[in-house]
Design a protein around this motif. Structure first.
Motif, PDB file in Angstrom:
ATOM      1  N   MET A   1      12.948  -2.097   9.095  1.00 13.53           N
ATOM      2  CA  MET A   1      12.826  -2.204  10.552  1.00 13.53           C
ATOM      3  C   MET A   1      12.362  -0.907  11.190  1.00 13.53           C
ATOM      4  O   MET A   1      11.613  -0.914  12.161  1.00 13.53           O
ATOM      5  N   THR A   2      12.843   0.232  10.674  1.00 15.30           N
ATOM      6  CA  THR A   2      12.445   1.553  11.156  1.00 15.30           C
ATOM      7  C   THR A   2      12.238   2.438   9.930  1.00 15.30           C
ATOM      8  O   THR A   2      12.321   1.971   8.798  1.00 15.30           O
ATOM      9  N   GLU A   3      12.032   3.724  10.170  1.00 15.91           N
ATOM     10  CA  GLU A   3      11.888   4.663   9.054  1.00 15.91           C
ATOM     11  C   GLU A   3      13.185   4.773   8.248  1.00 15.91           C
ATOM     12  O   GLU A   3      13.146   5.060   7.061  1.00 15.91           O
ATOM     13  N   ARG A   4      14.323   4.542   8.888  1.00 14.61           N
ATOM     14  CA  ARG A   4      15.626   4.702   8.226  1.00 14.61           C
ATOM     15  C   ARG A   4      16.363   3.392   7.969  1.00 14.61           C
ATOM     16  O   ARG A   4      17.128   3.305   7.023  1.00 14.61           O
ATOM     17  N   TRP A   5      16.194   2.381   8.822  1.00 10.84           N
ATOM     18  CA  TRP A   5      16.986   1.158   8.745  1.00 10.84           C
ATOM     19  C   TRP A   5      16.211  -0.004   8.126  1.00 10.84           C
ATOM     20  O   TRP A   5      15.059  -0.226   8.453  1.00 10.84           O
TER      21      TRP A   5
ATOM     22  N   PHE B   1      22.742  -4.383   5.871  1.00  9.59           N
ATOM     23  CA  PHE B   1      21.920  -3.372   6.526  1.00  9.59           C
ATOM     24  C   PHE B   1      21.950  -2.134   5.647  1.00  9.59           C
ATOM     25  O   PHE B   1      23.017  -1.719   5.196  1.00  9.59           O
ATOM     26  N   ALA B   2      20.777  -1.549   5.393  1.00  6.05           N
ATOM     27  CA  ALA B   2      20.672  -0.344   4.578  1.00  6.05           C
ATOM     28  C   ALA B   2      20.172   0.803   5.452  1.00  6.05           C
ATOM     29  O   ALA B   2      19.283   0.624   6.275  1.00  6.05           O
ATOM     30  N   TYR B   3      20.768   1.969   5.267  1.00  7.95           N
ATOM     31  CA  TYR B   3      20.370   3.178   5.982  1.00  7.95           C
ATOM     32  C   TYR B   3      19.925   4.213   4.954  1.00  7.95           C
ATOM     33  O   TYR B   3      20.697   4.609   4.080  1.00  7.95           O
ATOM     34  N   LYS B   4      18.671   4.653   5.069  1.00  8.32           N
ATOM     35  CA  LYS B   4      18.109   5.620   4.125  1.00  8.32           C
ATOM     36  C   LYS B   4      18.578   7.028   4.468  1.00  8.32           C
ATOM     37  O   LYS B   4      18.458   7.466   5.607  1.00  8.32           O
ATOM     38  N   LEU B   5      19.095   7.715   3.475  1.00  5.71           N
ATOM     39  CA  LEU B   5      19.517   9.103   3.622  1.00  5.71           C
ATOM     40  C   LEU B   5      18.337  10.020   3.309  1.00  5.71           C
ATOM     41  O   LEU B   5      17.314   9.571   2.793  1.00  5.71           O
TER      42      LEU B   5
ATOM     43  N   GLU C   1       0.807  -1.207   0.000  1.00  4.17           N
ATOM     44  CA  GLU C   1       0.000   0.000   0.000  1.00  4.17           C
ATOM     45  C   GLU C   1       0.844   1.263   0.000  1.00  4.17           C
ATOM     46  O   GLU C   1       0.318   2.343  -0.104  1.00  4.17           O
ATOM     47  N   GLY C   2       2.152   1.148   0.189  1.00  2.00           N
ATOM     48  CA  GLY C   2       3.025   2.307   0.215  1.00  2.00           C
ATOM     49  C   GLY C   2       4.435   1.885  -0.134  1.00  2.00           C
ATOM     50  O   GLY C   2       4.725   0.716  -0.247  1.00  2.00           O
ATOM     51  N   VAL C   3       5.312   2.860  -0.319  1.00  4.47           N
ATOM     52  CA  VAL C   3       6.679   2.559  -0.725  1.00  4.47           C
ATOM     53  C   VAL C   3       7.639   2.781   0.426  1.00  4.47           C
ATOM     54  O   VAL C   3       7.799   3.902   0.884  1.00  4.47           O
ATOM     55  N   GLY C   4       8.249   1.729   0.917  1.00  3.77           N
ATOM     56  CA  GLY C   4       9.336   1.823   1.864  1.00  3.77           C
ATOM     57  C   GLY C   4       8.996   2.301   3.247  1.00  3.77           C
ATOM     58  O   GLY C   4       9.821   2.938   3.893  1.00  3.77           O
ATOM     59  N   ASP C   5       7.832   2.022   3.754  1.00  5.64           N
ATOM     60  CA  ASP C   5       7.464   2.455   5.095  1.00  5.64           C
ATOM     61  C   ASP C   5       7.917   1.447   6.146  1.00  5.64           C
ATOM     62  O   ASP C   5       8.139   0.274   5.853  1.00  5.64           O
ATOM     63  N   LYS C   6       8.020   1.906   7.391  1.00  4.13           N
ATOM     64  CA  LYS C   6       8.384   1.051   8.514  1.00  4.13           C
ATOM     65  C   LYS C   6       7.423  -0.142   8.573  1.00  4.13           C
ATOM     66  O   LYS C   6       6.217   0.001   8.414  1.00  4.13           O
TER      67      LYS C   6
END
Length: 188
Positions: free
Chosen positions: A65-69, A100-104, A23-28
């Motif tokens: 896992m989170t908004e960034r990780w 592990f990916a961290y979103k900038l 339903e969305g792109v890349g959300d927690k």
């Protein structure tokens, strides 16, 4: 070749299954599936002397896992031609990496990220009876480009180091990402 056909078929089927669930792109809390193409250069530390690198099928299974990780598992297979004192031929290379990916900070349509991790690569040598396993570490940069609410184009480039030493080598992934699971509620 049969492995590549099966892998492409399986990733296409799994990818198609994600269409009704996202339903969305890349959300927690969302999982994602990224079938794509991998180009990988074997390690210099083995002194094998790789000459040519072919693209092969790859699949990334991930979870935000989170908004960034996010945590990701990469499975891929490529082939490389080699030549050395023992002759020449082709090697199959099977990659199994946990990253592990961290979103900038990015825009609405583009999401840059950094990633790091490690895993193992198994080399099946054409002219030898025994396979070799190499433990590796990777670090890289990538970007997701939104294609609507459920899909994104993904590209990343990584530097790969082997536990055996030697100069880092390169790996690239390009694919399509489908998101699975509930999206975060829109802000009021």
């Amino acid at each position: 070749m049969r492995f590549a056909i099966r892998a492409i078929g399986l990733t296409t089927a799994l990818f198609a299954a994600t269409i009704g669930y996202a339903e969305g792109v890349g959300d927690k809390g969302q999982g994602y599936l990224s079938p794509g193409i991998v180009i990988y250069e074997g390690p210099d530390a083995s002194n094998i002397g790789y000459d040519d690198h072919e693209a092969g099928p790859g699949l990334i299974l991930g979870y935000n896992m989170t908004e960034r990780w996010a945590i990701e598992f990469l499975v891929a297979r490529t082939e490389s031609e080699f030549s050395n004192y023992g002759g020449q031929g082709e090697d199959d290379i099977d990659l199994r990496w946990l990253d592990f990916a961290y979103k900038l900070n990015g825009g609405e349509d583009w999401q840059p990220f950094v990633l790091f991790g490690g895993g193992r690569s198994k080399y099946s040598f054409e002219n030898l009876r025994d396979d070799a396993v190499d433990h590796q570490f990777n670090v890289g940069l990538g970007v997701l480009g939104a294609l609507g609410e459920r899909f994104a184009v993904r590209a990343d480039l990584r530097a790969v180091s082997t536990a055996k030493g030697g100069a880092p080598t390169a790996m690239a992934f390009v694919g399509l990402t489908g998101f699975i699971g509930p999206a975060a509620a829109p802000p009021p």
